[in-house]
Scaffold this motif. Structure first.
Motif, PDB file in Angstrom:
ATOM      1  N   LYS A  66       0.830  -1.206   0.000  1.00 29.93           N
ATOM      2  CA  LYS A  66       0.000   0.000   0.000  1.00 29.93           C
ATOM      3  C   LYS A  66       0.863   1.254   0.000  1.00 29.93           C
ATOM      4  CE  LYS A  66      -4.012  -2.048   2.344  1.00 29.93           C
ATOM      5  NZ  LYS A  66      -4.817  -2.075   3.586  1.00 29.93           N
ATOM      6  N   ASP A  67       1.922   1.245   0.796  1.00 33.71           N
ATOM      7  CA  ASP A  67       2.827   2.392   0.832  1.00 33.71           C
ATOM      8  C   ASP A  67       3.520   2.584  -0.510  1.00 33.71           C
ATOM      9  OD1 ASP A  67       2.255   3.189   3.353  1.00 33.71           O
ATOM     10  OD2 ASP A  67       4.222   2.788   4.217  1.00 33.71           O
ATOM     11  N   VAL A  68       3.946   1.487  -1.132  1.00 30.50           N
ATOM     12  CA  VAL A  68       4.628   1.569  -2.426  1.00 30.50           C
ATOM     13  C   VAL A  68       3.688   2.142  -3.480  1.00 30.50           C
ATOM     14  CG1 VAL A  68       5.703   0.243  -4.278  1.00 30.50           C
ATOM     15  CG2 VAL A  68       6.237  -0.295  -1.888  1.00 30.50           C
ATOM     16  N   CYS A  69       2.463   1.664  -3.503  1.00 32.47           N
ATOM     17  CA  CYS A  69       1.495   2.163  -4.494  1.00 32.47           C
ATOM     18  C   CYS A  69       1.159   3.628  -4.260  1.00 32.47           C
ATOM     19  CB  CYS A  69       0.222   1.316  -4.457  1.00 32.47           C
ATOM     20  SG  CYS A  69       0.429  -0.331  -5.183  1.00 32.47           S
ATOM     21  N   ALA A  70       1.049   4.031  -2.987  1.00 31.75           N
ATOM     22  CA  ALA A  70       0.773   5.438  -2.688  1.00 31.75           C
ATOM     23  C   ALA A  70       1.917   6.314  -3.169  1.00 31.75           C
ATOM     24  CB  ALA A  70       0.555   5.609  -1.183  1.00 31.75           C
ATOM     25  N   TYR A  71       3.142   5.867  -2.953  1.00 35.75           N
ATOM     26  CA  TYR A  71       4.308   6.632  -3.383  1.00 35.75           C
ATOM     27  C   TYR A  71       4.333   6.764  -4.912  1.00 35.75           C
ATOM     28  CZ  TYR A  71       9.242   7.851  -4.079  1.00 35.75           C
ATOM     29  OH  TYR A  71      10.418   8.461  -4.465  1.00 35.75           O
ATOM     30  N   LEU A  72       4.132   5.639  -5.604  1.00 39.12           N
ATOM     31  CA  LEU A  72       4.186   5.661  -7.068  1.00 39.12           C
ATOM     32  C   LEU A  72       3.028   6.466  -7.662  1.00 39.12           C
ATOM     33  CD1 LEU A  72       5.204   1.932  -7.650  1.00 39.12           C
ATOM     34  CD2 LEU A  72       6.652   3.944  -7.968  1.00 39.12           C
ATOM     35  N   SER A  73       1.853   6.365  -7.048  1.00 43.42           N
ATOM     36  CA  SER A  73       0.705   7.141  -7.533  1.00 43.42           C
ATOM     37  C   SER A  73       0.980   8.626  -7.446  1.00 43.42           C
ATOM     38  CB  SER A  73      -0.544   6.797  -6.718  1.00 43.42           C
ATOM     39  OG  SER A  73      -0.923   5.463  -6.909  1.00 43.42           O
ATOM     40  N   HIS A  74       1.557   9.046  -6.330  1.00 39.78           N
ATOM     41  CA  HIS A  74       1.820  10.474  -6.133  1.00 39.78           C
ATOM     42  C   HIS A  74       2.903  10.983  -7.072  1.00 39.78           C
ATOM     43  CE1 HIS A  74       2.458  14.301  -4.132  1.00 39.78           C
ATOM     44  NE2 HIS A  74       3.721  13.983  -3.907  1.00 39.78           N
ATOM     45  N   HIS A  75       3.970  10.216  -7.225  1.00 39.06           N
ATOM     46  CA  HIS A  75       5.120  10.711  -7.984  1.00 39.06           C
ATOM     47  C   HIS A  75       4.984  10.507  -9.489  1.00 39.06           C
ATOM     48  CE1 HIS A  75       7.764  11.888  -4.652  1.00 39.06           C
ATOM     49  NE2 HIS A  75       7.176  10.909  -3.983  1.00 39.06           N
ATOM     50  N   HIS A  76       4.081   9.610  -9.905  1.00 40.70           N
ATOM     51  CA  HIS A  76       3.895   9.394 -11.342  1.00 40.70           C
ATOM     52  C   HIS A  76       2.544   9.903 -11.827  1.00 40.70           C
ATOM     53  CE1 HIS A  76       7.630   7.096 -11.933  1.00 40.70           C
ATOM     54  NE2 HIS A  76       7.407   6.649 -10.712  1.00 40.70           N
ATOM     55  N   LYS A  77       1.840  10.597 -10.914  1.00 38.44           N
ATOM     56  CA  LYS A  77       0.592  11.295 -11.263  1.00 38.44           C
ATOM     57  C   LYS A  77      -0.417  10.378 -11.950  1.00 38.44           C
ATOM     58  CE  LYS A  77       2.718  14.926  -9.749  1.00 38.44           C
ATOM     59  NZ  LYS A  77       2.479  15.356  -8.375  1.00 38.44           N
ATOM     60  N   LYS A  78      -0.547   9.165 -11.436  1.00 33.83           N
ATOM     61  CA  LYS A  78      -1.569   8.266 -11.965  1.00 33.83           C
ATOM     62  C   LYS A  78      -1.969   7.293 -10.865  1.00 33.83           C
ATOM     63  CE  LYS A  78       0.707   4.630 -14.364  1.00 33.83           C
ATOM     64  NZ  LYS A  78       1.223   4.109 -15.629  1.00 33.83           N
ATOM     65  N   HIS A  79      -3.164   6.788 -10.986  1.00 34.88           N
ATOM     66  CA  HIS A  79      -3.691   5.920  -9.927  1.00 34.88           C
ATOM     67  C   HIS A  79      -3.104   4.518 -10.060  1.00 34.88           C
ATOM     68  CE1 HIS A  79      -6.325   4.333  -6.920  1.00 34.88           C
ATOM     69  NE2 HIS A  79      -6.858   3.457  -7.764  1.00 34.88           N
ATOM     70  N   ILE A  80      -2.379   4.099  -9.034  1.00 34.13           N
ATOM     71  CA  ILE A  80      -1.803   2.759  -8.995  1.00 34.13           C
ATOM     72  C   ILE A  80      -2.341   2.088  -7.743  1.00 34.13           C
ATOM     73  CG2 ILE A  80       0.332   1.414  -8.840  1.00 34.13           C
ATOM     74  CD1 ILE A  80       1.756   3.708 -10.275  1.00 34.13           C
ATOM     75  N   ALA A  81      -3.240   1.146  -7.940  1.00 29.99           N
ATOM     76  CA  ALA A  81      -3.940   0.525  -6.808  1.00 29.99           C
ATOM     77  C   ALA A  81      -3.326  -0.817  -6.447  1.00 29.99           C
ATOM     78  CB  ALA A  81      -5.408   0.352  -7.143  1.00 29.99           C
ATOM     79  N   VAL A  82      -3.399  -1.151  -5.179  1.00 31.43           N
ATOM     80  CA  VAL A  82      -2.926  -2.441  -4.687  1.00 31.43           C
ATOM     81  C   VAL A  82      -3.841  -3.559  -5.192  1.00 31.43           C
ATOM     82  CG1 VAL A  82      -2.573  -3.822  -2.616  1.00 31.43           C
ATOM     83  CG2 VAL A  82      -1.893  -1.438  -2.627  1.00 31.43           C
TER      84      VAL A  82
END
Length: 818
Positions: free
Chosen positions: A192-208
């Motif tokens: 969950k933390d990894v997906c939150a980080y990637l979603s924020h920094h790559h400006k797209k929704h990445i869900a677990v």
């Protein structure tokens, strides 16, 4: 916390919304550290040590008896390329046409027992051998050594053995998890933390990719095994869910499950236990499986039992229960399990179990922590429960586990899911104000960025005010209750490195003046460091086993000790210091000079506690190192005595005496102030105490009461005088005395003479010989005389020396050597 890379990636949408290159092992390591999950190590994992590198599949082309050895065979083996290899083999079952495992020259194999073996060209009974045909124990795949490992006929020569056996490889992260991050004590939580980080920094929704959805359980229409659940203590157990599974086969787990558990350091046991361990590390939710046939009355009671009730746990130890211990009982109120901590011996799953009752519950962290420490049971389950698990996932995790048990052990669902949740919890609501976020973080965050980060972490957006945002905190984050906690979540996902550093930083210089006590402490510390001492800081919590029953009775015991070995506040500085010395000696650091300012703790009864400030010095090893001109000399009592005497002198304590002292633990000198007040001891630590710590070289210790020293030093009046203008005069005297006469007695005799112009006296030689007479010794002493008003004449000095000589002859029966 141990995390498997392959296991973690199962919850990341790799190849869907997430490119694989963004989460390569090294890059993922940096992401984990950036979000506060510091990666302490990243190691490559192989299910077999060495990974069978250089080991290939071969085919035995020919097999003939060795001409000079009845039990050896000469074979030619094809390994798919090049010329066939000639290999001498001693296995009784080797034969032409077999597909075998071949360790080629240069490869290293790791047997199940014994040392690794690197293949070399060899000549065995006169015949060259290029490699080795392996048995299963020789490559670490089993324990059999009855013969070589014969493979399926379809095996292809030349195939790497690692590929043929499909060895499991992985990357393993060791994460330095802070105590508040219960939400990250699982692979799913980390994902969950990894997906939150990637979603924020790559400006797209990445869900677990969560495994907790769509796990519907359909109860059998024919097999019924209902278990009733009653919660009597609804404070300690706020939710309890369970389901019955009938017709289960307890057996070895499938390879995929065993590989996952082994990769994070767990030993597979059987499919039921392995599934519960898998779920624990997947979701962070502990589970427990009961043998349903052993639940008397078909009823589970969650309650407390009377004080002193005996209970036998899985480790076959009988424990006396505390009335506050939460128990899982049957209909007869007989304990089956210490709730959330440890299972019972008579109700767990065994090889003969066919029906199970699977438990998923939420236990109060405080209750679990107290019970766990009370009985010394620091289990994985207790560690999770005491930090607070996600109460909203209780049933979802149960269904996930039940589905895996059906998959690995067969059987069928024999009851509806029981979910007892008498007082559903509401999510905590926390508001974050923009100006507060800026104040703590040092950065301006856009409201949309704040929402995106927090929603990716599972927070539920409630409303937005003119200057604030309101969020409901997910149950998976029990540590969050304040706006500052929200700021931390935002900053770690955004990245602490992304906080802008201002071009100008204004700060006021510190101008704190040390008080008299701190100044004296600083003065003493600087003096000791100048002597070559190093300051240490040891734990004030220690092990009561170091002390006698009498000392323990007068000490301060911990009510909620951190471990079985840390259960008491130290009554003495000696033992914790010796622990530090042993730690250094075990690392070949044998020359030690250590000091510590610390406290000791004592009790005269419940509620009547006291503490003393102490200064302790430890010395061990050689005072001088051996070199070409001289041999090394060990540090002795006089070395430490001088350090203590000078230490007391520089803080103004002059009226100090050192008299002989002996106890079971220390032999040396007692330090007296003004001839009567004991302020410490100096000497060698007793051999019995050193043996207790397995220390094999002498250790000297000075144990000083810092409270008493401070009190005396602060009462001293500071006086100054001009440096003398006139020269000092030295005279030496050699006194023949009885061996029983101490230097302290000589000092006392000098003080009786009361010579104001005598500045100092120093012993510079000790001589013993039969020529002096039986029981005699000679002490050579240098006396320094000085007058502040004039230059001393020879007659002045001779007069004073004469008085000293008469006093020595009268008081000490000394003979003055001419």
């Amino acid at each position: 916390m141990t995390i498997s890379y392959k296991w973690l990636c199962e919850y990341l949408p790799v190849g869907e919304s997430l490119p694989a290159e963004l989460v390569e092992p090294e890059k993922l390591s940096k992401i984990l550290t950036a979000v506060g999950l510091e990666v302490e190590s990243l190691d490559y994992y192989e299910s077999l040590k060495g990974g069978l590198k250089g080991v290939v599949i071969g085919e035995v082309l020919t097999c003939a008896k060795h001409p000079d050895a009845d039990k050896l065979s000469i074979t030619t083996v094809s390994i798919g390329e090049g010329e066939p290899l000639q290999i001498v083999c001693g296995a009784p079952n080797v034969a032409a046409g077999q597909k075998v495992v071949v360790a080629t020259v240069g490869s290293t194999i790791y047997p199940s027992t014994g040392e690794p073996l690197t293949m070399k060209k060899a000549k065995i009974r006169g015949v060259e051998s290029h490699g080795m045909i392996c048995a299963e124990d020789e490559i670490g795949m089993g324990s059999s050594h009855a013969g070589i490992l014969v493979l399926d006929e379809k095996a292809v020569p030349g195939t790497p053995a690692a590929e043929y056996f499909q060895l499991y490889t992985d990357w393993i992260y060791e994460i330095g998890l802070t105590p508040n991050r219960m939400d990250a004590m699982s692979h799913l939580g980390v994902a969950k933390d990894v997906c939150a980080y990637l979603s924020h920094h790559h400006k797209k929704h990445i869900a677990v990719k969560t495994p907790l959805k769509n796990n519907s359980l359909k109860a059998s229409e024919t097999v019924k095994l209902p278990i009733e659940v009653v919660i009597e203590n609804t404070e300690a157990c706020q939710r309890y869910a369970g389901v019955s599974i009938a017709g289960v086969t307890v057996k070895e787990s499938p390879d995929w499950l065993k590989d996952k558990l082994k990769s994070i350091g767990l030993r597979p046991i059987n499919n039921i236990v392995d599934v519960t361990n898998f779920i624990l590390h997947e979701t962070g939710q502990p589970l427990h499986a009961f043998d349903a046939d052993k639940i008397a009355g078909g009823k589970v009671l969650v309650k407390n039992l009377p004080e002193g009730t005996p209970f036998v746990t899985l480790d076959e130890k009988e424990r006396k229960l505390n009335e506050a211990d939460l128990m899982i009982c049957n209909a007869n109120s007989e304990g089956m399990c210490i709730g959330g901590v440890f299972g019972g011996l008579h109700s767990g799953v065994s090889d003969t179990t066919t029906n199970i009752f699977l438990e998923s519950a939420w236990f109060h962290p405080v209750s679990i922590r107290k019970t766990s420490f009370r009985h010394g049971l620091r289990t994985d389950a207790a560690t999770r429960f005491e930090k607070g698990v996600d109460i909203s996932n209780t049933v979802a995790v149960l269904k996930r586990a039940a589905a895996l048990i059906l998959e690995t052990g067969g059987g069928e669902i024999a009851s509806d899911v029981v979910d007892v949740y008498p007082n559903p919890k509401e999510k905590k609501q926390v508001a974050i104000k923009y100006h507060y976020l800026k104040k703590l973080s040092g950065k301006n965050y856009h409201p949309d960025a704040v929402k995106q980060i927090l929603e990716a972490l599972g927070f539920e957006f409630i409303k937005e005010g003119q200057d604030d945002l309101w969020f409901a905190v997910p149950f998976s984050k029990p540590d969050i209750s304040l706006p500052a906690d929200i700021v931390e979540e935002i900053m770690r996902i955004d990245g602490y490195d992304n906080v802008e550093i201002p071009a100008v930083i204004s700060m006021a210089p510190s101008n704190d003046l040390l008080g008299p006590e701190e100044a004296l402490k600083e003065k003493v510390a600087n003096y000791l460091v100048g002597l070559g001492f190093n300051e240490m800081l040891t734990n004030s919590i220690t092990n009561s086993k170091y002390y006698t029953a009498e000392v323990v009775a007068g000490g301060v015991k911990m009510l909620n000790n951190l471990s079985a070995d840390l259960d008491m506040l130290r009554p003495s500085m000696m033992e914790t210091g010796l622990e530090s010395i042993l730690n250094n000696l075990n690392r070949k650091n044998n020359q030690l000079q250590l000091f510590e300012f610390g406290k000791t703790y004592h009790s005269a009864g419940v509620g009547n506690y006291s503490e003393k400030r102490m200064l302790t010095l430890f010395v061990t090893g050689e005072a001088t190192n051996a070199h070409w001109r001289s041999t090394g000399a060990p540090k002795d009592l006089f070395y430490l005595k001088a350090a203590v005497a000078n230490l007391l002198s520089i803080i103004g304590l002059q009226s100090v005496q050192l008299i002989p002292y002996s106890s079971d633990e220390l032999n040396g000198l007692e330090v007296l102030l003004n001839g009567k007040q004991s302020i410490g001891v100096v000497g060698f630590i007793g051999n019995a105490k050193l043996r207790r710590f397995d220390i094999k070289q002498p250790v000297l210790m000075a144990n000083l009461n810092w409270d008493s020293i401070l009190t005396a030093a602060l009462q001293q009046k500071v006086s100054y005088k001009e440096l003398a203008k006139y020269p000092a005069v030295e005279r030496d005297l050699a006194l023949v005395l009885d061996k029983a006469v101490s230097f302290a007695q000589i000092e006392a005799a000098v003080q009786q003479v009361k010579l104001p112009r005598l500045q100092s006296m120093r012993l510079f030689d000790v001589f013993e010989s039969d020529k002096l007479g039986a029981g005699k010794k000679s002490l050579a002493i240098k006396f320094v005389f000085q007058d502040a008003e004039k230059t001393l004449t020879d007659s002045d000095v001779e007069s004073m020396v004469g008085k000293l000589m008469k006093t020595f002859e009268k008081e000490l029966q000394a003979e003055i050597r001419k």
